[in-house]
Design a protein around this motif. Structure first.
Motif, mmCIF file in Angstrom:
data_model
loop_
_atom_site.group_PDB
_atom_site.id
_atom_site.type_symbol
_atom_site.label_atom_id
_atom_site.label_comp_id
_atom_site.label_asym_id
_atom_site.label_seq_id
_atom_site.Cartn_x
_atom_site.Cartn_y
_atom_site.Cartn_z
ATOM 1 N N ALA A 136 0.830 -1.202 0.000
ATOM 2 C CA ALA A 136 0.000 0.000 0.000
ATOM 3 C C ALA A 136 0.865 1.252 0.000
ATOM 4 C CB ALA A 136 -0.914 0.005 1.225
ATOM 5 N N TYR A 137 0.335 2.308 -0.554
ATOM 6 C CA TYR A 137 0.993 3.589 -0.388
ATOM 7 C C TYR A 137 -0.051 4.711 -0.402
ATOM 8 C CZ TYR A 137 1.110 4.659 -5.442
ATOM 9 O OH TYR A 137 0.789 4.933 -6.744
ATOM 10 N N TYR A 138 0.397 5.867 0.076
ATOM 11 C CA TYR A 138 -0.519 6.942 0.422
ATOM 12 C C TYR A 138 -0.035 8.286 -0.107
ATOM 13 C CZ TYR A 138 -1.995 3.446 3.830
ATOM 14 O OH TYR A 138 -2.443 2.298 4.423
ATOM 15 N N ALA A 139 -0.996 9.157 -0.303
ATOM 16 C CA ALA A 139 -0.662 10.553 -0.559
ATOM 17 C C ALA A 139 -0.053 11.146 0.704
ATOM 18 C CB ALA A 139 -1.911 11.320 -0.956
ATOM 19 N N GLU A 140 0.859 12.083 0.528
ATOM 20 C CA GLU A 140 1.520 12.701 1.680
ATOM 21 C C GLU A 140 0.516 13.351 2.626
ATOM 22 O OE1 GLU A 140 5.126 11.259 1.287
ATOM 23 O OE2 GLU A 140 4.647 12.737 2.824
ATOM 24 N N ALA A 141 -0.556 13.876 2.061
ATOM 25 C CA ALA A 141 -1.531 14.608 2.874
ATOM 26 C C ALA A 141 -2.273 13.722 3.874
ATOM 27 C CB ALA A 141 -2.538 15.298 1.959
ATOM 28 N N VAL A 142 -2.278 12.410 3.621
ATOM 29 C CA VAL A 142 -3.038 11.521 4.506
ATOM 30 C C VAL A 142 -2.154 10.502 5.217
ATOM 31 C CG1 VAL A 142 -5.022 11.762 2.975
ATOM 32 C CG2 VAL A 142 -3.557 9.743 2.768
ATOM 33 N N LYS A 143 -0.889 10.482 4.882
ATOM 34 C CA LYS A 143 0.025 9.500 5.461
ATOM 35 C C LYS A 143 0.054 9.631 6.981
ATOM 36 C CE LYS A 143 3.444 8.686 2.826
ATOM 37 N NZ LYS A 143 4.731 8.784 2.081
ATOM 38 N N GLY A 144 -0.080 8.499 7.654
ATOM 39 C CA GLY A 144 -0.103 8.508 9.113
ATOM 40 C C GLY A 144 -1.483 8.692 9.714
ATOM 41 N N ARG A 145 -2.439 9.099 8.902
ATOM 42 C CA ARG A 145 -3.820 9.291 9.391
ATOM 43 C C ARG A 145 -4.789 8.300 8.770
ATOM 44 N NH1 ARG A 145 -6.490 13.835 8.199
ATOM 45 N NH2 ARG A 145 -5.354 14.231 6.248
ATOM 46 N N PHE A 146 -4.566 7.940 7.519
ATOM 47 C CA PHE A 146 -5.461 7.033 6.803
ATOM 48 C C PHE A 146 -4.779 5.685 6.619
ATOM 49 C CE2 PHE A 146 -8.042 10.384 4.188
ATOM 50 C CZ PHE A 146 -8.308 11.086 5.351
ATOM 51 N N THR A 147 -5.592 4.641 6.619
ATOM 52 C CA THR A 147 -5.095 3.297 6.369
ATOM 53 C C THR A 147 -6.008 2.593 5.380
ATOM 54 O OG1 THR A 147 -4.186 3.142 8.622
ATOM 55 C CG2 THR A 147 -4.451 1.088 7.384
ATOM 56 N N ILE A 148 -5.410 2.108 4.307
ATOM 57 C CA ILE A 148 -6.177 1.325 3.328
ATOM 58 C C ILE A 148 -5.945 -0.148 3.610
ATOM 59 C CG2 ILE A 148 -4.320 1.352 1.601
ATOM 60 C CD1 ILE A 148 -6.513 1.513 -0.559
ATOM 61 N N SER A 149 -6.989 -0.944 3.458
ATOM 62 C CA SER A 149 -6.863 -2.381 3.657
ATOM 63 C C SER A 149 -7.859 -3.087 2.752
ATOM 64 C CB SER A 149 -7.104 -2.757 5.121
ATOM 65 O OG SER A 149 -8.412 -2.411 5.521
#
Length: 121
Positions: free
Chosen positions: A57-70
């Motif tokens: 998985a990877y994330y946009a910087e704006a949501v990293k650490g706050r959002f989790t995809i599963s």
């Protein structure tokens, strides 16, 4: 027609949490990359998070650490857990399925109708 159906949106205060769910209506997406995108009023659609079949998985910087995809391939479901929500997270959130794990929307072939997330200050 293949459909992706999002659910779980709503109104929440800043600092709160929501969990979005995505379910395909007619086929399994176990071999696909699944992504979440969002579009705020007056802005272009932007990448939020993506996950492939092996749970990379990877994330946009704006949501990293706050959002989790599963994803739960057995249930054919994809989730987006959103914590510490901020007013600028307000947008329509879209689920998408594609063959490649990327942050660009053009590689995603299937899209849902979106679910509204509103974060009040």
């Amino acid at each position: 027609q293949v459909l992706l159906v999002e659910s779980g949106g709503g109104l929440v205060q800043a600092g709160g949490s929501l969990r979005l769910s995505c379910a395909p209506s007619r086929r399994t997406f176990s071999g696909y990359a699944m992504g979440w995108f969002r579009q705020a009023p007056g802005k272009e659609r932007e990448f939020v998070a993506a996950i492939n079949w092996s749970d990379l998985a990877y994330y946009a910087e704006a949501v990293k650490g706050r959002f989790t995809i599963s994803r739960d391939n057995a249930k054919n479901m994809v989730y987006l857990q959103m914590n510490s929500l901020k007013p600028h997270d307000t947008a329509i959130y879209y689920c998408a399925a594609g063959s490649v794990l990327r942050s660009t929307s053009d590689v995603y072939d299937y899209w849902g109708q979106g679910t509204q997330v509103t974060v009040s200050s």
